[in-house]
Design a protein around this motif. Structure first.
Motif, short mmCIF file in Angstrom:
data_model
loop_
_atom_site.label_atom_id
_atom_site.label_comp_id
_atom_site.label_asym_id
_atom_site.label_seq_id
_atom_site.Cartn_x
_atom_site.Cartn_y
_atom_site.Cartn_z
N LYS A 120 54.30 34.58 29.40
CA LYS A 120 55.14 35.03 28.29
C LYS A 120 54.43 36.12 27.48
O LYS A 120 55.09 37.05 27.01
N ARG A 121 53.13 35.99 27.33
CA ARG A 121 52.37 37.03 26.61
C ARG A 121 52.46 38.37 27.32
O ARG A 121 52.43 39.43 26.69
N ARG A 122 52.54 38.33 28.65
CA ARG A 122 52.67 39.57 29.44
C ARG A 122 54.12 39.99 29.59
O ARG A 122 54.43 40.94 30.30
N CYS A 123 55.02 39.27 28.92
CA CYS A 123 56.46 39.59 28.94
C CYS A 123 57.02 39.62 30.36
O CYS A 123 57.79 40.51 30.73
N LEU A 124 56.63 38.63 31.15
CA LEU A 124 57.11 38.51 32.52
C LEU A 124 58.02 37.30 32.65
O LEU A 124 57.79 36.27 32.02
N THR A 125 59.02 37.41 33.50
CA THR A 125 59.83 36.25 33.85
C THR A 125 59.11 35.51 34.98
O THR A 125 58.19 36.04 35.61
N GLN A 126 59.55 34.30 35.24
CA GLN A 126 58.99 33.56 36.38
C GLN A 126 59.23 34.32 37.67
O GLN A 126 58.36 34.37 38.54
N GLU A 127 60.39 34.92 37.80
CA GLU A 127 60.72 35.68 39.00
C GLU A 127 59.78 36.88 39.16
O GLU A 127 59.28 37.15 40.26
N GLN A 128 59.52 37.60 38.08
CA GLN A 128 58.62 38.77 38.14
C GLN A 128 57.20 38.35 38.52
O GLN A 128 56.55 38.99 39.35
N LYS A 141 45.43 33.44 42.10
CA LYS A 141 46.36 34.56 42.27
C LYS A 141 47.20 34.76 41.01
O LYS A 141 47.42 35.89 40.58
N VAL A 142 47.69 33.67 40.45
CA VAL A 142 48.53 33.74 39.26
C VAL A 142 47.74 34.36 38.11
O VAL A 142 48.20 35.30 37.46
N PHE A 143 46.56 33.82 37.84
CA PHE A 143 45.79 34.34 36.71
C PHE A 143 45.33 35.77 36.95
O PHE A 143 45.25 36.56 36.01
N ASN A 144 45.07 36.12 38.20
CA ASN A 144 44.72 37.51 38.51
C ASN A 144 45.90 38.43 38.21
O ASN A 144 45.73 39.49 37.61
N ALA A 145 47.09 38.02 38.62
CA ALA A 145 48.29 38.82 38.35
C ALA A 145 48.55 38.94 36.85
O ALA A 145 49.08 39.95 36.39
#
Length: 105
Positions: free
Chosen positions: A43-51, A80-84
């Motif tokens: 959410k801090r990165r303003c991403l949806t789950q899909e993104q 991978k998630v935290f890297n992204a």
């Protein structure tokens, strides 16, 4: 009414440290904390789950399962998630003395 410290309440309600019940509880709690951290970072990165899923090559449903601590998760996927999310990850491994493990059984 008797008062209990948090530690006493956990021992009484969940089980003593080192017991299978307590180990399972602590494991699930850690997974839940990881899920909450992923959700906050996303959410801090303003991403949806899909993104976020597209960034690491998984479907939205897997991101949802990670955030809600349902289903199996691998360290590779978490990394991978935290890297992204451009987040720094630290793992802390603490070795027990052999006697500590034997005494807790």
């Amino acid at each position: 009414m008797k008062r209990y410290t948090l530690s006493e309440a956990e021992d009484k309600l969940i089980g003593l440290k080192g017991s299978p019940e307590r180990d399972q509880y602590e494991f699930e709690l850690k997974l839940e904390l990881i899920g909450d951290t992923i959700k906050r970072a996303r959410k801090r990165r303003c991403l949806t789950q899909e993104q976020l899923g597209k960034l690491i090559g998984v479907k939205k449903a897997q991101i949802s399962r990670l955030e809600n601590s349902t289903g199996n998760v691998t360290i590779e996927t978490i990394l991978k998630v935290f890297n992204a999310l451009e987040a720094k990850v630290n793992f802390n491994v603490q070795m027990l003395n052999r006697g500590d493990r034997l005494l807790s059984k």
